[in-house]
Design an enzyme around this catalytic site. Structure first.
Site, PDB file in Angstrom:
ATOM      1  N   ARG A   6      99.562 126.943 103.228  1.00  0.00           N
ATOM      2  CA  ARG A   6      98.142 126.089 103.050  1.00  0.00           C
ATOM      3  C   ARG A   6      98.302 124.939 103.724  1.00  0.00           C
ATOM      4  O   ARG A   6      96.940 124.594 103.590  1.00  0.00           O
ATOM      5  CB  ARG A   6      98.577 125.199 101.927  1.00  0.00           C
ATOM      6  CG  ARG A   6      97.577 127.056 100.551  1.00  0.00           C
ATOM      7  CD  ARG A   6      97.103 126.380  98.970  1.00  0.00           C
ATOM      8  NE  ARG A   6      96.545 127.117  98.320  1.00  0.00           N
ATOM      9  CZ  ARG A   6      97.751 127.904  97.423  1.00  0.00           C
ATOM     10  NH1 ARG A   6      99.223 127.594  96.923  1.00  0.00           N
ATOM     11  NH2 ARG A   6      97.647 128.505  96.956  1.00  0.00           N
TER      12      ARG A   6
ATOM     13  N   ASP B 101     108.510 124.516  95.095  1.00  0.00           N
ATOM     14  CA  ASP B 101     107.447 124.868  94.456  1.00  0.00           C
ATOM     15  C   ASP B 101     108.444 125.098  92.543  1.00  0.00           C
ATOM     16  O   ASP B 101     109.273 125.233  92.138  1.00  0.00           O
ATOM     17  CB  ASP B 101     106.938 125.852  94.189  1.00  0.00           C
ATOM     18  CG  ASP B 101     106.116 126.305  94.981  1.00  0.00           C
ATOM     19  OD1 ASP B 101     104.732 125.934  94.708  1.00  0.00           O
ATOM     20  OD2 ASP B 101     106.930 126.358  96.660  1.00  0.00           O
TER      21      ASP B 101
ATOM     22  N   HIS C  32     109.678 129.183 104.078  1.00  0.00           N
ATOM     23  CA  HIS C  32     110.743 130.148 104.148  1.00  0.00           C
ATOM     24  C   HIS C  32     111.545 131.090 104.714  1.00  0.00           C
ATOM     25  O   HIS C  32     112.314 131.829 104.367  1.00  0.00           O
ATOM     26  CB  HIS C  32     108.869 131.390 104.262  1.00  0.00           C
ATOM     27  CG  HIS C  32     107.347 131.233 103.162  1.00  0.00           C
ATOM     28  ND1 HIS C  32     107.215 130.776 103.844  1.00  0.00           N
ATOM     29  CD2 HIS C  32     107.438 131.425 102.187  1.00  0.00           C
ATOM     30  CE1 HIS C  32     106.035 130.381 103.970  1.00  0.00           C
ATOM     31  NE2 HIS C  32     106.011 130.781 102.509  1.00  0.00           N
TER      32      HIS C  32
HETATM   33  P1  AMP Z   1     104.550 131.223  99.329  1.00  0.00           P
HETATM   34  O1  AMP Z   1     104.646 131.921  99.698  1.00  0.00           O
HETATM   35  O2  AMP Z   1     104.460 129.831  99.539  1.00  0.00           O
HETATM   36  O3  AMP Z   1     104.245 131.539  98.133  1.00  0.00           O
HETATM   37  O4  AMP Z   1     106.484 130.850  98.405  1.00  0.00           O
HETATM   38  C1  AMP Z   1     107.385 131.404  99.015  1.00  0.00           C
HETATM   39  C2  AMP Z   1     108.416 130.870  98.425  1.00  0.00           C
HETATM   40  O5  AMP Z   1     108.902 130.260  99.535  1.00  0.00           O
HETATM   41  C3  AMP Z   1     108.835 129.820  97.251  1.00  0.00           C
HETATM   42  O6  AMP Z   1     110.028 130.299  96.404  1.00  0.00           O
HETATM   43  C4  AMP Z   1     108.427 128.905  97.533  1.00  0.00           C
HETATM   44  O7  AMP Z   1     109.042 127.400  96.949  1.00  0.00           O
HETATM   45  C5  AMP Z   1     109.585 128.329  98.764  1.00  0.00           C
HETATM   46  N1  AMP Z   1     109.349 128.019  99.795  1.00  0.00           N
HETATM   47  C6  AMP Z   1     107.301 126.958 100.316  1.00  0.00           C
HETATM   48  N2  AMP Z   1     107.495 126.411 101.090  1.00  0.00           N
HETATM   49  C7  AMP Z   1     108.892 126.019 101.070  1.00  0.00           C
HETATM   50  C8  AMP Z   1     109.455 124.843 101.794  1.00  0.00           C
HETATM   51  N3  AMP Z   1     108.706 123.961 102.667  1.00  0.00           N
HETATM   52  N4  AMP Z   1     110.646 124.552 102.246  1.00  0.00           N
HETATM   53  C9  AMP Z   1     111.023 124.818 101.107  1.00  0.00           C
HETATM   54  N5  AMP Z   1     110.923 126.491 100.583  1.00  0.00           N
HETATM   55  C10 AMP Z   1     109.297 126.295 100.603  1.00  0.00           C
END
Ligand code: AMP
Length: 284
Positions: free
Chosen positions: A190, A153, A40
């Site tokens: 997760r 994602d 993030h």
């Molecule tokens: P989430 O909080 O899981 O909904 O993710 C929020 C944003 O962060 C989304 O655009 C995800 O694709 C991105 N994101 C989550 N994990 C990663 C990672 N390991 N590398 C790059 N972006 C990420």
């Protein structure tokens, strides 16, 4: 540097963003579900580099979780998130209650086809409708110039690009690469569900994808053979249970037989009870 702020209402976000826009400042936006990690933060950093102000939403969006998914268990820690946003250069956190986003009698959704038929869309039926609806709402609340999404994602990224184009949202979607742990595991909120033994087993995802990638780099173009290589590697880990292994074109998220152009190789795997996703994109 301005003082980072946390707001909970749509009105506060709108007032702050419109004050910034009146000063002629550009707005970057990073939607998240919180429990922020360096993945993030890489999005927030990119936004802070490319925009005068960066808004980060922290919202565990109930309508993208199926009935037996982890909505309640999803990790939450706003104090930690504040420090992570501040450190990465974010200026405003929007942290609404579900009732602020869905105040009863909510009946309108952004529904997508094609890009959401396969992969996670096939096994999580209401997921992308929930994601696209909340992202569309957040775009209308924040009115950003640019919005940042992780390739982690990948299907979500392809789908958001598509609805932004199809529905003429005036925002530039920027893709950011996957950030990984030192042993290759893609960073994810997760990952905190994994026991130490499972955490070790989870490295099988990136290791297996690497094998598939190497095969393509060495000339393999048959999607089925690449799927077989990745599947066999995943099956070597007793704690892993495959949800899917797919090879699709990155734009439309449709299966391909021959690998050509920009291709997404994506997997979802249960390690114990935890479902993890990972992928790579290869451009030939
Ligand atoms: P989430 O909080 O899981 O909904 O993710 C929020 C944003 O962060 C989304 O655009 C995800 O694709 C991105 N994101 C989550 N994990 C990663 C990672 N390991 N590398 C790059 N972006 C990420």
């Amino acid at each position: 540097m301005i003082q980072m702020r946390v707001v909970k209402t749509i009105k506060e976000v709108r007032d702050q963003v419109s004050a910034w826009k009146n000063e002629g400042l550009s707005i970057g936006f990073v939607p998240t579900m919180g429990y922020l990690h360096e993945g993030h933060q890489s999005l927030i950093r990119k936004s802070a580099e490319q925009n005068d102000r960066t808004v980060v939403s922290v919202f565990v969006n109930p309508i993208q979780f199926g009935p037996n998914e982890d909505l309640e268990a999803y990790p939450r820690d706003l104090e930690r998130d504040k420090a992570a946003v501040e450190e990465a250069g974010g200026d405003l956190i929007f942290h609404p209650e579900p009732s602020e986003m869905y105040p009863g009698h909510f009946t309108s959704f952004i529904d997508t086809t094609e890009t959401t038929e396969l992969l996670c869309g096939a096994v999580r039926p209401i997921h992308f409708r929930g994601v696209c609806t909340v992202v569309g709402k957040l775009f209308n609340i924040v009115l950003p110039d640019r919005a940042y999404f992780g390739q982690k994602d990948a299907q979500q990224l392809a789908t958001i690009r598509r609805f932004v184009r199809d529905l003429n949202f005036p925002v530039e979607v920027i893709a950011c690469p996957i950030v990984r742990e030192s042993d290759g595991l893609a960073k994810s909120s997760r990952n905190t569900y994994l026991s130490p033994v499972e955490r070790q087993a989870a490295t099988i995802l990136s290791k297996s994808l690497m094998k598939g990638k190497e095969a393509i780099e060495n000339g393999e173009r048959d999607a089925k053979k690449v799927i077989d290589i990745i599947t066999a590697s995943l099956q070597s880990e007793p704690l892993a249970r495959i949800d899917y292994v797919e090879v699709v074109d990155f734009e439309n998220i449709q299966r391909v037989e021959r690998i050509a152009g920009e291709t997404l190789v994506a997997i979802a795997v249960y390690i114990g009870k935890t479902r993890l996703i990972d992928n790579f994109v290869i451009k030939l």
